[in-house]
Design an enzyme around this catalytic site. Sequence first.
Site, PDB file in Angstrom:
ATOM      1  N   GLU A 170      61.286 -42.017   8.192  1.00 13.58           N
ATOM      2  CA  GLU A 170      61.845 -42.328   9.530  1.00 13.58           C
ATOM      3  C   GLU A 170      61.143 -41.479  10.606  1.00 13.58           C
ATOM      4  OE1 GLU A 170      66.242 -42.326   9.597  1.00 13.58           O
ATOM      5  OE2 GLU A 170      66.071 -41.020  11.334  1.00 13.58           O
ATOM      6  N   SER A 228      72.490 -44.149   5.140  1.00 17.21           N
ATOM      7  CA  SER A 228      71.701 -44.391   6.356  1.00 17.21           C
ATOM      8  C   SER A 228      72.249 -45.596   7.106  1.00 17.21           C
ATOM      9  CB  SER A 228      70.236 -44.644   6.009  1.00 17.21           C
ATOM     10  OG  SER A 228      69.523 -44.933   7.198  1.00 17.21           O
ATOM     11  N   LYS A 263      67.383 -39.931  -0.004  1.00 18.06           N
ATOM     12  CA  LYS A 263      67.781 -40.015   1.413  1.00 18.06           C
ATOM     13  C   LYS A 263      66.915 -39.083   2.268  1.00 18.06           C
ATOM     14  CE  LYS A 263      69.813 -40.841   5.271  1.00 18.06           C
ATOM     15  NZ  LYS A 263      70.550 -39.903   6.017  1.00 18.06           N
ATOM     16  N   HIS A 283      63.703 -40.789   2.773  1.00 12.66           N
ATOM     17  CA  HIS A 283      63.958 -41.870   3.738  1.00 12.66           C
ATOM     18  C   HIS A 283      63.843 -41.298   5.155  1.00 12.66           C
ATOM     19  CE1 HIS A 283      66.772 -43.672   6.613  1.00 12.66           C
ATOM     20  NE2 HIS A 283      66.610 -44.842   6.007  1.00 12.66           N
ATOM     21  N   ASN A 284      64.478 -40.160   5.389  1.00 13.84           N
ATOM     22  CA  ASN A 284      64.437 -39.571   6.732  1.00 13.84           C
ATOM     23  C   ASN A 284      63.033 -39.083   7.082  1.00 13.84           C
ATOM     24  OD1 ASN A 284      67.169 -40.037   6.552  1.00 13.84           O
ATOM     25  ND2 ASN A 284      67.754 -38.083   7.442  1.00 13.84           N
TER      26      ASN A 284
HETATM   27  P1  NDP Z   1      80.389 -35.232  13.169  1.00 15.10           P
HETATM   28  O1  NDP Z   1      79.882 -34.047  13.895  1.00 15.10           O
HETATM   29  O2  NDP Z   1      80.747 -36.441  13.946  1.00 15.10           O
HETATM   30  O3  NDP Z   1      81.651 -34.814  12.291  1.00 15.10           O
HETATM   31  C1  NDP Z   1      81.592 -33.673  11.490  1.00 15.10           C
HETATM   32  C2  NDP Z   1      82.846 -33.609  10.646  1.00 15.10           C
HETATM   33  O4  NDP Z   1      82.747 -32.465   9.778  1.00 15.10           O
HETATM   34  C3  NDP Z   1      84.130 -33.430  11.459  1.00 15.10           C
HETATM   35  O5  NDP Z   1      85.135 -34.213  10.906  1.00 15.10           O
HETATM   36  C4  NDP Z   1      84.417 -31.933  11.280  1.00 15.10           C
HETATM   37  O6  NDP Z   1      85.778 -31.611  11.399  1.00 15.10           O
HETATM   38  C5  NDP Z   1      83.977 -31.739   9.856  1.00 15.10           C
HETATM   39  N1  NDP Z   1      83.723 -30.336   9.535  1.00 15.10           N
HETATM   40  C6  NDP Z   1      82.763 -29.535  10.014  1.00 15.10           C
HETATM   41  N2  NDP Z   1      82.853 -28.299   9.472  1.00 15.10           N
HETATM   42  C7  NDP Z   1      83.901 -28.341   8.618  1.00 15.10           C
HETATM   43  C8  NDP Z   1      84.496 -27.394   7.756  1.00 15.10           C
HETATM   44  N3  NDP Z   1      84.002 -26.161   7.650  1.00 15.10           N
HETATM   45  N4  NDP Z   1      85.562 -27.783   7.033  1.00 15.10           N
HETATM   46  C9  NDP Z   1      86.051 -29.030   7.114  1.00 15.10           C
HETATM   47  N5  NDP Z   1      85.532 -29.986   7.918  1.00 15.10           N
HETATM   48  C10 NDP Z   1      84.467 -29.641   8.661  1.00 15.10           C
HETATM   49  O7  NDP Z   1      79.259 -35.549  12.052  1.00 15.10           O
HETATM   50  P2  NDP Z   1      78.759 -36.951  11.488  1.00 15.10           P
HETATM   51  O8  NDP Z   1      79.906 -37.804  11.121  1.00 15.10           O
HETATM   52  O9  NDP Z   1      77.700 -37.479  12.371  1.00 15.10           O
HETATM   53  O10 NDP Z   1      77.989 -36.452  10.158  1.00 15.10           O
HETATM   54  C11 NDP Z   1      78.657 -36.102   8.958  1.00 15.10           C
HETATM   55  C12 NDP Z   1      77.602 -35.971   7.876  1.00 15.10           C
HETATM   56  O11 NDP Z   1      76.917 -37.233   7.753  1.00 15.10           O
HETATM   57  C13 NDP Z   1      76.509 -34.946   8.183  1.00 15.10           C
HETATM   58  O12 NDP Z   1      76.072 -34.339   7.001  1.00 15.10           O
HETATM   59  C14 NDP Z   1      75.398 -35.772   8.762  1.00 15.10           C
HETATM   60  O13 NDP Z   1      74.122 -35.178   8.622  1.00 15.10           O
HETATM   61  C15 NDP Z   1      75.510 -37.044   7.938  1.00 15.10           C
HETATM   62  N6  NDP Z   1      74.955 -38.257   8.522  1.00 15.10           N
HETATM   63  C16 NDP Z   1      75.111 -38.521   9.860  1.00 15.10           C
HETATM   64  C17 NDP Z   1      74.575 -39.684  10.399  1.00 15.10           C
HETATM   65  C18 NDP Z   1      74.738 -40.018  11.847  1.00 15.10           C
HETATM   66  O14 NDP Z   1      74.084 -40.983  12.304  1.00 15.10           O
HETATM   67  N7  NDP Z   1      75.577 -39.323  12.609  1.00 15.10           N
HETATM   68  C19 NDP Z   1      73.838 -40.658   9.551  1.00 15.10           C
HETATM   69  C20 NDP Z   1      73.806 -40.298   8.169  1.00 15.10           C
HETATM   70  C21 NDP Z   1      74.336 -39.135   7.689  1.00 15.10           C
HETATM   71  P3  NDP Z   1      86.412 -31.172  12.815  1.00 15.10           P
HETATM   72  O15 NDP Z   1      86.804 -32.436  13.490  1.00 15.10           O
HETATM   73  O16 NDP Z   1      87.560 -30.317  12.439  1.00 15.10           O
HETATM   74  O17 NDP Z   1      85.349 -30.405  13.557  1.00 15.10           O
END
Ligand code: NDP
Length: 468
Positions: free
Chosen positions: A188, A126, A181, A184-185
């Site tokens: 939130e 988080s 987690k 936590h959400n």
């Molecule tokens: P983004 O949308 O910014 O990035 C997603 C990533 O996943 C990209 O690198 C994408 O690759 C990759 N991806 C998606 N599908 C596939 C696949 N089939 N195979 C390989 N790679 C894949 O997401 P976030 O960074 O925001 O979130 C990532 C995780 O963290 C999620 O589970 C989210 O719920 C969690 N999270 C997010 C928070 C936030 O504030 N954003 C906070 C806490 C947790 P590509 O570039 O090729 O599309």
Amino acid sequence: MELGVIGLGTMGANLARNAARNGAKVILYNRTPEKTDLFMKSYGKEGSFVPCKSFEEFTKAFESRKAILMMVDAGEAVDKVVEGLVPFLRENDILIDGGNSHYSDTERRAAALREKKIQFIGMGISGGEEGALNGPSMMPGGDADAYAYLGPLLTGMAASDGIGGKCVTYIGPGGSGHFVKMVHNGIEYALMQLIAECYDLLKNLGGFDNEGLSEIFVAWNESDELHSYLAEITAKIFTKKEKDNYVIDLIADAAGQKGTGKWTTQAALEYGVAVPTINAAVDARILSGSLAERAEAKSFPVMVDDTEPIPRHMKFRSSIRSGMDLSSICAYGQGFALIEKASIENGWKLNLSEIARIWRGGCIIRSSLLSHLQDAYSLDSGIAKAANRVLLDRFRGDKQKEWRQVVELGISWNVPVPALSASLTYFDALTRGRLPQNLIQAQRDFFGSHSYERIDKKGSFHTEWNTQ
Ligand code: NDP
């Protein structure tokens, strides 16, 4: 230490930079290779990064035991990445899922990987984008041996808890990290909804403008009781302008959700724990997005009780603050009750005090209340009693009366207050000596011979209700 990061989206890219700042050699892979190139162009000089274009190249870049953090979308994407990586992994290598995966998926993946002797950590993170870079709160669960290996790096990367420690700890086995987690959400969701209801009351009944609202949230954030990250950002939101307009007034009033709130309410039903404030927050988001129903309902008759006087400015804002304070305690309490029940049923042996501690910094629900909860759930009964007393004292006297008045005002004036009222009725149900469920038991026995227990003798009883 070497850390692999798969998924260079918002969270993955910032966590990779954070790990590098803490001395790790970070091996990078992203499904879309252009994102890896962009990362290297933007941040490549910040630390020791090894960009890779295939899983084979990625896994070969490790010189020691592989520890790989997956930061991809929850669900199918995690399974796909695991499936692609497994052929290149060896015994004792560590896979970490840092996304918002459902805890049951984590349990399933852990079991499958255990058969291949690959260690697995399901880690809730988080703090959003900023936290990922400068210090998040991390909730790792799964193989304890893997955590022992990762602990020093994660400790370096985590936020400070404000009392000399860091916002990371080994949560427990299996899917417990992702469960914590998820809750936590859920908390939130509840806190955000409570704040939104206070905003509605203050603006539409109290007549506060955006600058006045901002000032109220600044004061909350500076107070001992309501100091929190959410109060801090809310204060800033109200003053943000685009040309001559406040941005807040231009935003559509239908809130989105990605599922962790819904999962919390589902888990609460499964474990039989009442979380009415969290449920109310999930329902409120669903209702806000039910645009067709809301449009149709605009023609429904609304009869407000305009005899209910609205208190003057300062009195009103102080009453709302009391409502927020006491409702928040109920929301956190519901979340911890759910964690405790899941811990007992799954044999996770979770340390609630430690969970409260690692939420004190880095995460979205960080607030001054967590220090009391840390003590209240502490094994040291001396501190625990003191903390409980501090929290219980907040329910005494005028504060509780003001809480009731705030809910009453919302109801009288057609301002929906689902989370404030859910917290209040949660408190009332817990504290009422005798609840009306004796009648429910009688009804169940009447139509279904379900039997009932009595207060005057032990056993299970049935009454022939139709015979005189
Ligand atoms: P983004 O949308 O910014 O990035 C997603 C990533 O996943 C990209 O690198 C994408 O690759 C990759 N991806 C998606 N599908 C596939 C696949 N089939 N195979 C390989 N790679 C894949 O997401 P976030 O960074 O925001 O979130 C990532 C995780 O963290 C999620 O589970 C989210 O719920 C969690 N999270 C997010 C928070 C936030 O504030 N954003 C906070 C806490 C947790 P590509 O570039 O090729 O599309």
